[in-house]
Design a protein around this motif. Structure first.
Motif, mmCIF file in Angstrom:
data_model
loop_
_atom_site.group_PDB
_atom_site.id
_atom_site.type_symbol
_atom_site.label_atom_id
_atom_site.label_comp_id
_atom_site.label_asym_id
_atom_site.label_seq_id
_atom_site.Cartn_x
_atom_site.Cartn_y
_atom_site.Cartn_z
ATOM 1 N N ALA A 217 0.850 -1.189 0.000
ATOM 2 C CA ALA A 217 0.000 0.000 0.000
ATOM 3 C C ALA A 217 0.883 1.236 0.000
ATOM 4 O O ALA A 217 1.902 1.282 0.666
ATOM 5 N N SER A 218 0.483 2.191 -0.816
ATOM 6 C CA SER A 218 1.271 3.411 -0.875
ATOM 7 C C SER A 218 0.642 4.449 0.040
ATOM 8 O O SER A 218 -0.560 4.634 0.045
ATOM 9 N N THR A 219 1.463 5.090 0.839
ATOM 10 C CA THR A 219 0.911 6.203 1.590
ATOM 11 C C THR A 219 1.645 7.421 1.075
ATOM 12 O O THR A 219 2.865 7.435 1.013
ATOM 13 N N VAL A 220 0.916 8.383 0.629
ATOM 14 C CA VAL A 220 1.562 9.548 0.063
ATOM 15 C C VAL A 220 1.592 10.624 1.136
ATOM 16 O O VAL A 220 0.530 11.129 1.521
ATOM 17 N N PRO A 221 2.786 10.953 1.618
ATOM 18 C CA PRO A 221 2.842 11.923 2.704
ATOM 19 C C PRO A 221 2.201 13.236 2.280
ATOM 20 O O PRO A 221 2.406 13.691 1.161
ATOM 21 N N GLY A 222 1.400 13.789 3.131
ATOM 22 C CA GLY A 222 0.807 15.096 2.844
ATOM 23 C C GLY A 222 -0.568 15.019 2.204
ATOM 24 O O GLY A 222 -1.294 15.992 2.181
ATOM 25 N N ILE A 223 -0.942 13.852 1.649
ATOM 26 C CA ILE A 223 -2.271 13.761 1.015
ATOM 27 C C ILE A 223 -3.204 13.007 1.963
ATOM 28 O O ILE A 223 -2.978 11.835 2.255
ATOM 29 N N ARG A 224 -4.233 13.704 2.451
ATOM 30 C CA ARG A 224 -5.115 13.065 3.447
ATOM 31 C C ARG A 224 -6.047 12.038 2.830
ATOM 32 O O ARG A 224 -6.235 10.960 3.367
ATOM 33 N N LYS A 225 -6.668 12.375 1.708
ATOM 34 C CA LYS A 225 -7.667 11.465 1.119
ATOM 35 C C LYS A 225 -7.487 11.400 -0.399
ATOM 36 O O LYS A 225 -7.168 12.407 -1.034
ATOM 37 N N LEU A 226 -7.721 10.207 -0.929
ATOM 38 C CA LEU A 226 -7.701 10.011 -2.387
ATOM 39 C C LEU A 226 -9.111 9.640 -2.832
ATOM 40 O O LEU A 226 -9.701 8.694 -2.289
ATOM 41 N N VAL A 227 -9.640 10.369 -3.789
ATOM 42 C CA VAL A 227 -10.975 10.054 -4.310
ATOM 43 C C VAL A 227 -10.866 9.854 -5.819
ATOM 44 O O VAL A 227 -10.351 10.725 -6.530
ATOM 45 N N ALA A 228 -11.305 8.699 -6.312
ATOM 46 C CA ALA A 228 -11.204 8.412 -7.745
ATOM 47 C C ALA A 228 -12.538 8.711 -8.426
ATOM 48 O O ALA A 228 -13.607 8.533 -7.835
ATOM 49 N N VAL A 229 -12.467 9.183 -9.674
ATOM 50 C CA VAL A 229 -13.677 9.365 -10.481
ATOM 51 C C VAL A 229 -13.540 8.415 -11.676
ATOM 52 O O VAL A 229 -12.569 8.489 -12.424
ATOM 53 N N ALA A 230 -14.508 7.503 -11.791
ATOM 54 C CA ALA A 230 -14.387 6.442 -12.788
ATOM 55 C C ALA A 230 -15.651 6.369 -13.636
ATOM 56 O O ALA A 230 -16.697 6.919 -13.274
ATOM 57 N N SER A 231 -15.552 5.669 -14.762
ATOM 58 C CA SER A 231 -16.745 5.400 -15.570
ATOM 59 C C SER A 231 -16.503 4.104 -16.317
ATOM 60 O O SER A 231 -15.355 3.710 -16.535
ATOM 61 N N GLY A 232 -17.603 3.451 -16.679
ATOM 62 C CA GLY A 232 -17.461 2.213 -17.437
ATOM 63 C C GLY A 232 -17.096 2.514 -18.875
ATOM 64 O O GLY A 232 -16.399 1.755 -19.529
ATOM 65 N N LYS A 233 -17.552 3.648 -19.377
ATOM 66 C CA LYS A 233 -17.413 4.028 -20.788
ATOM 67 C C LYS A 233 -16.741 5.380 -20.915
ATOM 68 O O LYS A 233 -16.853 6.205 -20.012
ATOM 69 N N GLY A 234 -16.146 5.632 -22.078
ATOM 70 C CA GLY A 234 -15.600 6.955 -22.357
ATOM 71 C C GLY A 234 -16.698 7.878 -22.880
ATOM 72 O O GLY A 234 -17.735 7.410 -23.342
ATOM 73 N N GLY A 235 -16.488 9.169 -22.754
ATOM 74 C CA GLY A 235 -17.401 10.143 -23.343
ATOM 75 C C GLY A 235 -18.647 10.433 -22.535
ATOM 76 O O GLY A 235 -19.560 11.105 -23.000
ATOM 77 N N VAL A 236 -18.714 9.924 -21.286
ATOM 78 C CA VAL A 236 -19.915 10.151 -20.472
ATOM 79 C C VAL A 236 -19.777 11.396 -19.586
ATOM 80 O O VAL A 236 -20.698 11.755 -18.862
ATOM 81 N N GLY A 237 -18.620 12.057 -19.671
ATOM 82 C CA GLY A 237 -18.414 13.282 -18.901
ATOM 83 C C GLY A 237 -17.629 13.067 -17.614
ATOM 84 O O GLY A 237 -17.679 13.904 -16.703
ATOM 85 N N LYS A 238 -16.867 11.993 -17.552
ATOM 86 C CA LYS A 238 -16.099 11.685 -16.338
ATOM 87 C C LYS A 238 -15.096 12.796 -16.004
ATOM 88 O O LYS A 238 -15.012 13.238 -14.854
ATOM 89 N N SER A 239 -14.346 13.273 -17.021
ATOM 90 C CA SER A 239 -13.337 14.312 -16.746
ATOM 91 C C SER A 239 -14.013 15.618 -16.347
ATOM 92 O O SER A 239 -13.522 16.337 -15.473
ATOM 93 N N THR A 240 -15.151 15.918 -16.969
ATOM 94 C CA THR A 240 -15.899 17.133 -16.623
ATOM 95 C C THR A 240 -16.344 17.042 -15.170
ATOM 96 O O THR A 240 -16.228 18.012 -14.408
ATOM 97 N N VAL A 241 -16.836 15.865 -14.769
ATOM 98 C CA VAL A 241 -17.283 15.691 -13.377
ATOM 99 C C VAL A 241 -16.085 15.759 -12.428
ATOM 100 O O VAL A 241 -16.144 16.432 -11.392
ATOM 101 N N ALA A 242 -14.961 15.114 -12.801
ATOM 102 C CA ALA A 242 -13.787 15.116 -11.911
ATOM 103 C C ALA A 242 -13.306 16.544 -11.676
ATOM 104 O O ALA A 242 -13.072 16.959 -10.528
ATOM 105 N N ALA A 243 -13.189 17.323 -12.763
ATOM 106 C CA ALA A 243 -12.677 18.690 -12.630
ATOM 107 C C ALA A 243 -13.640 19.540 -11.801
ATOM 108 O O ALA A 243 -13.224 20.269 -10.889
ATOM 109 N N ASN A 244 -14.943 19.416 -12.073
ATOM 110 C CA ASN A 244 -15.903 20.267 -11.361
ATOM 111 C C ASN A 244 -16.122 19.819 -9.923
ATOM 112 O O ASN A 244 -16.445 20.644 -9.060
ATOM 113 N N LEU A 245 -15.918 18.531 -9.653
ATOM 114 C CA LEU A 245 -15.938 18.083 -8.258
ATOM 115 C C LEU A 245 -14.744 18.702 -7.529
ATOM 116 O O LEU A 245 -14.881 19.187 -6.392
ATOM 117 N N ALA A 246 -13.576 18.709 -8.197
ATOM 118 C CA ALA A 246 -12.376 19.302 -7.583
ATOM 119 C C ALA A 246 -12.620 20.792 -7.296
ATOM 120 O O ALA A 246 -12.309 21.282 -6.201
#
Ligand code: ADP
Length: 267
Positions: free
Chosen positions: A19-48
């Motif tokens: 397991a990797s622990t990245v010093p300084g980063i409290r939480k890692l949250v992934a944004v995933a999708s089954g398919k491309g083109g569904v707006g995953k990157s748009t959601v990831a950026a706007n969630l950020a």
């Protein structure tokens, strides 16, 4: 010809992934999708952006190795700088961002086998000068392949959001993504339905090019939370293409989703 294979030593047991622990980063949250083109990157950026509006210190890692969108979504040009042997993220709208697109020529195809793509993901998390972050949002490539498995087994994120359109074809793949995270013990924070309900800017008529409510029903059937519904709007696309956070109703929905993520992962 007869070939006999022998082994005079017991096979070395394969080391369990560390397991990797990245010093300084409290939480890692992934944004995933089954398919491309569904707006995953748009959601990831706007969630950020929404997490940053809520007062969190946020990083956004674009791990969509084969089709990085974050440079466009955040207006980042050129290659990533390296200082003291560490990749330097770029700061836009109050978040720190790093993308595979900042390391490769945009006109060249990235032809990598799974292990290379997976090690690029780990290096981008561990060898980037993120500083102290409350949360690093990771925009994954679509599907359930090597990069997703590496993320789950090595980086052990605190949760994953699944993005889907309401249409059946995308939902089938979203179901696979939820199942995969379940198998590798990554908590699914919930499903976001994107591109639901198109409101005609001329007459105000609302239509559903990709259907309506499919992701919510599917989330219920899979026993995972439904986090929200982002409408299909010209303004969402133009905001993305002009490297701006979305505004108005979609921004309020992202703020709501971010509040949910903050509570669930314990930020
Ligand atoms: P993915 O990461 O799943 O491949 P993107 O986030 O790159 O998808 O989105 C694909 C395209 O759809 C982009 O042009 C983006 O601006 C557009 N898009 C995404 N969500 C919406 C939405 N809710 N309304 C309008 N356009 C959208």
């Amino acid at each position: 010809a007869r070939i006999i294979l022998t082994a005079d030593r017991a096979a070395t047991p394969t080391a369990a992934p560390k397991a990797s622990t990245v010093p300084g980063i409290r939480k890692l949250v992934a944004v995933a999708s089954g398919k491309g083109g569904v707006g995953k990157s748009t959601v990831a950026a706007n969630l950020a952006f929404a997490l940053a509006r809520a007062g969190q210190t946020v990083g956004l890692l674009d791990a969509d190795i084969y089709g990085p969108s974050v440079p466009t979504l955040l207006g980042i040009e050129g290659r990533a700088r390296v200082e003291n042997d560490k990749l330097q993220p770029e700061v836009r709208h109050g978040i720190k961002a790093l993308s595979m697109g900042m390391m490769t020529d945009p006109n060249k195809a990235i032809v990598w086998r799974g292990p290379m793509a997976s090690s690029a993901l780990v290096q981008m998390v561990e060898q980037c000068d993120w500083g102290a972050l409350d949360v690093l949002v990771i925009d994954l490539p679509p599907g359930t392949g090597d990069v997703q498995l590496t993320l789950a087994l090595i980086l052990k994120p605190d949760g994953a959001l699944i993005v889907s359109t309401p249409q059946d074809l995308a939902l089938i793949d979203a179901r696979r993504a939820v199942a995969m995270f379940g198998e590798v013990n990554v908590r699914v924070l919930g499903v976001v339905e994107n591109m639901a309900g198109y409101c005609c800017p001329n007459c105000g008529h609302v239509s559903d090019p990709f259907g309506h409510g499919g992701a919510e029903k599917e989330a219920e059937a899979m026993g995972v939370p439904f986090l929200g519904r982002i409408p299909l709007q010209m303004a969402v696309r133009t905001a993305s293409e002009t490297a701006q956070p979305v505004s108005g109703e979609p921004a309020a929905i992202f703020d709501e989703i971010a509040r949910g993520v903050i509570v669930t992962v314990g930020l």
